[in-house]
Scaffold this motif. Sequence first.
Motif, PDB file in Angstrom:
ATOM      1  N   ASN A 210    -144.636 -32.114  14.447  1.00 25.07           N
ATOM      2  CA  ASN A 210    -143.779 -31.419  13.492  1.00 25.07           C
ATOM      3  C   ASN A 210    -144.577 -31.197  12.206  1.00 25.07           C
ATOM      4  O   ASN A 210    -144.379 -31.890  11.207  1.00 25.07           O
ATOM      5  CB  ASN A 210    -142.523 -32.256  13.214  1.00 25.07           C
ATOM      6  CG  ASN A 210    -141.605 -31.623  12.185  1.00 25.07           C
ATOM      7  OD1 ASN A 210    -141.597 -30.401  12.016  1.00 25.07           O
ATOM      8  ND2 ASN A 210    -140.848 -32.448  11.481  1.00 25.07           N
TER       9      ASN A 210
ATOM     10  N   ASN B 124    -139.846 -35.078  16.556  1.00 17.92           N
ATOM     11  CA  ASN B 124    -140.661 -33.937  16.144  1.00 17.92           C
ATOM     12  C   ASN B 124    -140.238 -32.636  16.808  1.00 17.92           C
ATOM     13  O   ASN B 124    -140.420 -31.554  16.234  1.00 17.92           O
ATOM     14  CB  ASN B 124    -142.142 -34.212  16.429  1.00 17.92           C
ATOM     15  CG  ASN B 124    -142.749 -35.197  15.443  1.00 17.92           C
ATOM     16  OD1 ASN B 124    -142.240 -35.384  14.347  1.00 17.92           O
ATOM     17  ND2 ASN B 124    -143.839 -35.832  15.839  1.00 17.92           N
TER      18      ASN B 124
ATOM     19  N   GLY C 167    -138.154 -30.178  14.813  1.00 17.42           N
ATOM     20  CA  GLY C 167    -138.782 -29.289  13.840  1.00 17.42           C
ATOM     21  C   GLY C 167    -138.180 -29.376  12.456  1.00 17.42           C
ATOM     22  O   GLY C 167    -138.335 -28.468  11.637  1.00 17.42           O
TER      23      GLY C 167
END
Length: 406
Positions: free
Chosen positions: A36, A275, A278
Amino acid sequence: MRVIDWIKLTPVFARCFRHLSVKHLCYMARMLCHENPQHHKGQLYVNTFFPPYPSKAFSIFLDAVFERRRVPFSAYFAVTDRCPYKCPHCSYGRHVAGHMNTEQAVEAIEQIKAIGTITIGFTGGEPLVRDDIVKLVEATSDTNCIMFSTGYRLDSQLADNLSHAGLNCLTIGLESDDSSQHDEIRGAHGSYDEGINAAELSLNAGLYTAISTVGTRKKIRDGQIERMAELATRLGVHEFRILEPVPTGRYSEDQCEILSPEESRKLADFHKKWNRKGKGPAIASFAHLESDEMFGCGAGYHHLFIDAVGNVCPCDLTQISMGNLLQEPLSDIWDRMSEWFNLPRCGCFAKEICNEISSKATLEFPICKDKSVKICHAHKRDDRLPGVFEGLLKDHKPSNPQPNRQ
């Protein structure tokens, strides 16, 4: 990763096509889907395992990858043994006492840079106890400089000075999302508020800011890892680093703290699951990033540790010394280490040798060079390569050419 992240990295992949196989690039693209990345001041930070892009440090990193050079992607330097706290898990606990003066520390940094180091991390002890810490950060120019701190004594002026001196990232250690639990572990009332305040000061100074914690089984079991990720989100920091407990330093006699494969997998899965959303901070879990699937153990190959009196160790968790840079050039020690650390390995070297070191409970760390060499001889790496290096080094003859920083 989001579409905007892939677009930002397009020039990197275009450059990689000339040097890396399509199969390896596809593998790396799949792994990047678990990240991310954070956009900060015009740069992309995948996480603190990598220098930010674009930057001179990132270009040097890519060149080292393309040339398959054995250089420290990261070298951590304990600039002091002093710390106001006595955390039971401190990896620097039981280390020999002392620290370098300013001239010696700057010279040590120059030696660290000269062997091609890409990221220099200041640790300790508590780096902020040094009155010359800004000058030491200035000496790291052209590298990616990060600092690991409790937040002790940080104020807005010092945070600004560190930012202007070239510090890229400040990582604040937190022991819990609960202030009383945190203060109990640190042994000091108010230490939690100090850490939270330091994170806010770091953000205000324009620094890439992370918090970190040791992912113990208690934190996994109690859901504290998730709560600390939510705390990181509320604070607005860029990254949450989750370390695995290793029996080293003050933890040397606590091998029961080593996570089971299932527990490590939970931390790795949390890294990927969070992650993929986002949103919020990047999660950087060592259970994933240093797994056999990813980078594995880079101790002595892509990672190096210098303690406060100059002892050179394969990593900050491996309590063996291969020499002292105050007594002989670091370049000579680094070259000599290639006999045992000529490639990355699967599994954690520090965990592998902990039985032999923890039994020497009365010794100061690190163990002397002669005994360290014997341990290295007894624990040579096997033929396996971690996933990231499988397609990069499998048919490549190890070498250690001198870096070019021109």
